[in-house]
Scaffold this active site. Structure first.
Site, PDB file in Angstrom:
ATOM      1  N   ASP A 165     -20.623  11.795  10.662  1.00 26.35           N
ATOM      2  CA  ASP A 165     -19.216  11.829  10.304  1.00 26.35           C
ATOM      3  C   ASP A 165     -18.489  10.934  11.340  1.00 26.35           C
ATOM      4  O   ASP A 165     -19.034  10.660  12.413  1.00 26.35           O
ATOM      5  CB  ASP A 165     -18.736  13.272  10.382  1.00 26.35           C
ATOM      6  CG  ASP A 165     -17.246  13.393  10.266  1.00 26.35           C
ATOM      7  OD1 ASP A 165     -16.701  12.947   9.251  1.00 26.35           O
ATOM      8  OD2 ASP A 165     -16.623  13.920  11.197  1.00 26.35           O
ATOM      9  N   ASP A 221     -14.372  10.638  12.030  1.00 28.22           N
ATOM     10  CA  ASP A 221     -13.240  11.291  12.720  1.00 28.22           C
ATOM     11  C   ASP A 221     -13.691  12.622  13.331  1.00 28.22           C
ATOM     12  O   ASP A 221     -14.148  13.510  12.610  1.00 28.22           O
ATOM     13  CB  ASP A 221     -12.113  11.603  11.728  1.00 28.22           C
ATOM     14  CG  ASP A 221     -11.516  10.355  11.113  1.00 28.22           C
ATOM     15  OD1 ASP A 221     -10.880   9.601  11.844  1.00 28.22           O
ATOM     16  OD2 ASP A 221     -11.695  10.160   9.899  1.00 28.22           O
ATOM     17  N   GLY A 226     -12.300  16.462   7.265  1.00 27.04           N
ATOM     18  CA  GLY A 226     -13.283  16.075   6.256  1.00 27.04           C
ATOM     19  C   GLY A 226     -12.740  16.028   4.840  1.00 27.04           C
ATOM     20  O   GLY A 226     -13.411  15.558   3.928  1.00 27.04           O
ATOM     21  N   ARG A 276      -7.348  12.465   1.710  1.00 29.06           N
ATOM     22  CA  ARG A 276      -5.904  12.367   1.996  1.00 29.06           C
ATOM     23  C   ARG A 276      -5.069  13.184   0.996  1.00 29.06           C
ATOM     24  O   ARG A 276      -4.226  13.992   1.388  1.00 29.06           O
ATOM     25  CB  ARG A 276      -5.504  10.894   1.931  1.00 29.06           C
ATOM     26  CG  ARG A 276      -4.178  10.590   2.586  1.00 29.06           C
ATOM     27  CD  ARG A 276      -3.910   9.093   2.511  1.00 29.06           C
ATOM     28  NE  ARG A 276      -5.021   8.308   3.028  1.00 29.06           N
ATOM     29  CZ  ARG A 276      -5.257   7.030   2.725  1.00 29.06           C
ATOM     30  NH1 ARG A 276      -4.435   6.375   1.924  1.00 29.06           N
ATOM     31  NH2 ARG A 276      -6.294   6.386   3.240  1.00 29.06           N
ATOM     32  N   SER A 281     -13.083   9.091   5.074  1.00 31.17           N
ATOM     33  CA  SER A 281     -11.907   8.243   5.330  1.00 31.17           C
ATOM     34  C   SER A 281     -12.000   6.869   4.669  1.00 31.17           C
ATOM     35  O   SER A 281     -13.001   6.161   4.796  1.00 31.17           O
ATOM     36  CB  SER A 281     -11.718   8.049   6.836  1.00 31.17           C
ATOM     37  OG  SER A 281     -10.636   7.164   7.057  1.00 31.17           O
ATOM     38  N   ASN A 315     -10.175   4.609   5.733  1.00 31.52           N
ATOM     39  CA  ASN A 315      -9.920   3.722   6.876  1.00 31.52           C
ATOM     40  C   ASN A 315     -11.171   3.468   7.714  1.00 31.52           C
ATOM     41  O   ASN A 315     -11.085   2.852   8.785  1.00 31.52           O
ATOM     42  CB  ASN A 315      -8.824   4.330   7.760  1.00 31.52           C
ATOM     43  CG  ASN A 315      -7.458   4.312   7.066  1.00 31.52           C
ATOM     44  OD1 ASN A 315      -6.930   3.256   6.754  1.00 31.52           O
ATOM     45  ND2 ASN A 315      -6.910   5.494   6.802  1.00 31.52           N
ATOM     46  N   ASP A 317     -17.981  17.553  12.496  1.00 33.65           N
ATOM     47  CA  ASP A 317     -17.053  18.415  13.243  1.00 33.65           C
ATOM     48  C   ASP A 317     -16.271  19.328  12.306  1.00 33.65           C
ATOM     49  O   ASP A 317     -15.485  20.154  12.770  1.00 33.65           O
ATOM     50  CB  ASP A 317     -16.039  17.572  14.033  1.00 33.65           C
ATOM     51  CG  ASP A 317     -15.045  16.885  13.115  1.00 33.65           C
ATOM     52  OD1 ASP A 317     -15.490  16.210  12.156  1.00 33.65           O
ATOM     53  OD2 ASP A 317     -13.834  17.047  13.329  1.00 33.65           O
TER      54      ASP A 317
END
Ligand code: B16
Ligand code: MG
Length: 219
Positions: free
Chosen positions: A16, A18, A53, A56, A125, A127, A179
């Site tokens: 993962d 972020d 996770g 958006r 994400s 991004n 996380d």
């Protein structure tokens, strides 16, 4: 004999992004906090853990639950709110440089690569390409699966299944490092072992729960 973890031969590790390889989770929190304040919804770091996770638009729906499941906003208004949040978030990302990549992350990735393991990213994400580029992390990975390539975000396993397929490996032979509780659930739904750090480790969501990322090389 290869690397055996909990009885499985591990040939690849799917990370993962972020909250595992970088601290952009704090930027997400600050950007969503500004949105929640504008909407008049109570929001703190504990509430933010539910968004880890999660995509958006699904994150926005979770925040709107704080207004009693407000149904007055149109889809166009929700997309506008999400766009504004993403603009705030990307402003924060523009401050990132390779110096923001921790020594521990680089040492861990190098140690795993030296063992001949395949490494991938499995992030919700959209991004992801920008973050990897700003942190100079792109060259460490054999495959990238991210929010631009999937229909369903965690806890659906789609992003991890795609990452494993891109590595040419079975889920049985990959570890997922997460996380987020939603990420650990996604890993399990896809037949992967989950190694957790951060919030998910605190909640014992993984098959292995680590206090720090570098613990993975000791497994
Ligand atoms: P974006 P991960 C997830 O990334 C974040 O944990 C989550 O908070 C965010 O909403 C999601 O990406 C979508 O991010 O708005 O940048 O597309 O933890 O799966 O790497
Ligand atoms: Mg995460």
């Amino acid at each position: 004999m290869g690397w055996i973890v909990l009885g499985r031969e591990i040939q690849g590790v799917i990370f993962d992004l972020d909250g595992v390889l970088c601290s952009t989770d704090e930027f997400h929190y600050l950007a969503w906090k500004a949105t929640a304040d504008e909407l008049g919804v109570p929001f703190d770091r504990d509430s933010n853990n539910r968004l880890r996770g999660v995509s958006r638009m699904e994150s926005l729906e979770l925040i709107l639950e704080g207004r009693g499941g407000d149904t007055s906003l149109s889809l166009a208004e929700k997309l506008h709110i999400a766009d504004e949040k993403n603009a705030r978030y990307r402003d924060s990302l523009s401050s990132l440089t390779p110096d923001d990549t921790s020594i521990e992350v680089v040492a861990t990735l190098n140690a795993l690569r030296t063992r001949g393991l395949k490494l991938a990213i499995g992030s919700s994400s959209k991004n992801t390409p920008l973050i990897l580029e700003r942190l100079a992390l792109t060259p460490y990975f054999d495959a990238i699966a991210d929010g631009n390539m999937i229909q369903r975000s965690k806890p659906d396993p789609e992003v991890f299944t795609l990452a494993a397929a891109k590595l040419g490996l079975s889920p049985m032979n990959c570890l997922v490092v997460e996380d987020a509780v939603s990420g650990a659930e996604a890993a399990h739904a896809g037949g992967f072992l989950a190694v957790c750090v951060g919030d998910a480790a605190t909640k014992q969501a993984g098959d292995v729960n680590l206090t720090t990322l570098s613990g993975i090389v000791e497994l």
